[in-house]
Scaffold this active site. Structure first.
Site, PDB file in Angstrom:
ATOM      1  N   LYS A  11       0.853  -1.191   0.000  1.00 26.19           N
ATOM      2  CA  LYS A  11       0.000   0.000   0.000  1.00 26.19           C
ATOM      3  C   LYS A  11       0.882   1.232   0.000  1.00 26.19           C
ATOM      4  O   LYS A  11       2.051   1.207   0.405  1.00 26.19           O
ATOM      5  CB  LYS A  11      -0.941   0.015   1.204  1.00 26.19           C
ATOM      6  N   ASP A 136      -2.904  -1.254  10.540  1.00 31.08           N
ATOM      7  CA  ASP A 136      -2.983  -1.285   9.078  1.00 31.08           C
ATOM      8  C   ASP A 136      -3.555  -2.595   8.536  1.00 31.08           C
ATOM      9  O   ASP A 136      -3.846  -2.681   7.340  1.00 31.08           O
ATOM     10  CB  ASP A 136      -1.593  -1.091   8.459  1.00 31.08           C
TER      11      ASP A 136
END
Length: 283
Positions: A11, A136
């Site tokens: 990401k 996350d």
């Protein structure tokens, strides 16, 4: 089903605002998670006992402390499953790079083992487990590029352009804890709405951690300066990776051809649906 091979995508934080600090030490933030079509790969083979093996090991990280093993143990403990797995991790993402590699590995373990062990757990349940492993992890479990608030766990899926990115790693590993403990870190950025952030777009996006990271790790600042000569560039997460957005793959190839020794770089395309979800038929 006895075996699975699944991606664990990277990401980028297209923006990262630190809006406050909680009493428990965690930071309140706003960020825009961009998933990429590049990352690690995990190979799973089901075992009929409860053993969890992971190869290769990560230097300096105890087996039971690895996020992949922790995810497997958490899944066993929560579901009461008496099965195990042999897991092989093909690592491509640098540690301490701000690309979410460990969190993504954990999410792929949760979804992959849930499928391999035929567990009746939906994405909400798996995302809740993921949050126990790290802030996350839920975005990778849910598998959508997303606007995030809180400590990063409150997610709203967003549709972003499928741009090309060059991601550059300057060869240092950033300690996230050191960045968030740094007294000079800005912690009072005024919150904005998701609609306003998306309307303003990349020219206005910034990362509150970037000045602190560049001060603590000069190599990151050097990489950022070099990449910025080609296109506007930004730190992802707490680093050490920096990235720039491009519209053409040929532009990415041109930059990659100029990367010097001592740095690692790759190109990737942004995606709104995770390659992991695509592989599992969840898209």
């Amino acid at each position: 089903m006895n075996e699975l091979v699944l991606p664990a995508p990277a990401k980028l934080n297209r923006l990262l605002h630190i809006t406050g600090r909680r009493d428990d030490g965690y930071h309140e933030l706003q960020t825009l998670f961009q998933l990429l079509d590049h990352g690690d790969t995990l190979h799973f083979r089901r075992r009929d006992d409860e053993r969890i093996s992971l190869s290769p090991g990560v230097p300096g990280v105890d087996h039971e402390a690895n996020l992949v093993v922790r995810a497997a143990r958490l899944l066993q403990r929560t579901s009461g499953c008496r099965l195990g797995a042999d897991i092989r991790l093909d690592k491509r993402l640098p540690m301490g790079g701000g690309l979410g590699g460990g969190s993504s590995n954990a999410a792929t373990a949760l979804l992959g083992l849930s499928r391999l062990w035929s567990l009746p757990l939906d994405l909400d349940a798996l995302a809740a487990l993921g949050l126990e492993l790290g802030a996350d992890v839920p975005v990778f479990v849910r598998g959508r590029s997303a606007w995030a608030e809180g400590i990063g766990e409150r997610l709203v899926p967003v549709a972003l352009d499928d741009d090309w990115f060059v991601v550059l790693h300057p060869g240092v590993e950033v300690a996230t804890a050191a960045v968030f403990q740094a007294p000079q870190l800005t912690r009072d950025t005024p919150p904005i709405s998701m609609a306003r952030a998306l309307q303003e777009g990349p020219p206005a996006w910034h990362n509150d951690c970037q000045p602190t990271v560049c001060r603590l790790y000069p190599a990151v600042g050097e990489a950022l300066g070099w990449l910025s000569d080609f296109a506007p560039s930004l730190l992802t997460g707490t680093g050490a990776c920096v990235f720039c957005r491009l519209t053409q793959e040929s532009e990415a190839d041109s930059i990659l051809s100029r990367v010097g020794t001592g740095w690692q770089a790759f190109k990737a395309r942004g995606c709104n649906t995770s390659p992991l979800h695509q592989a599992l038929g969840l898209a």
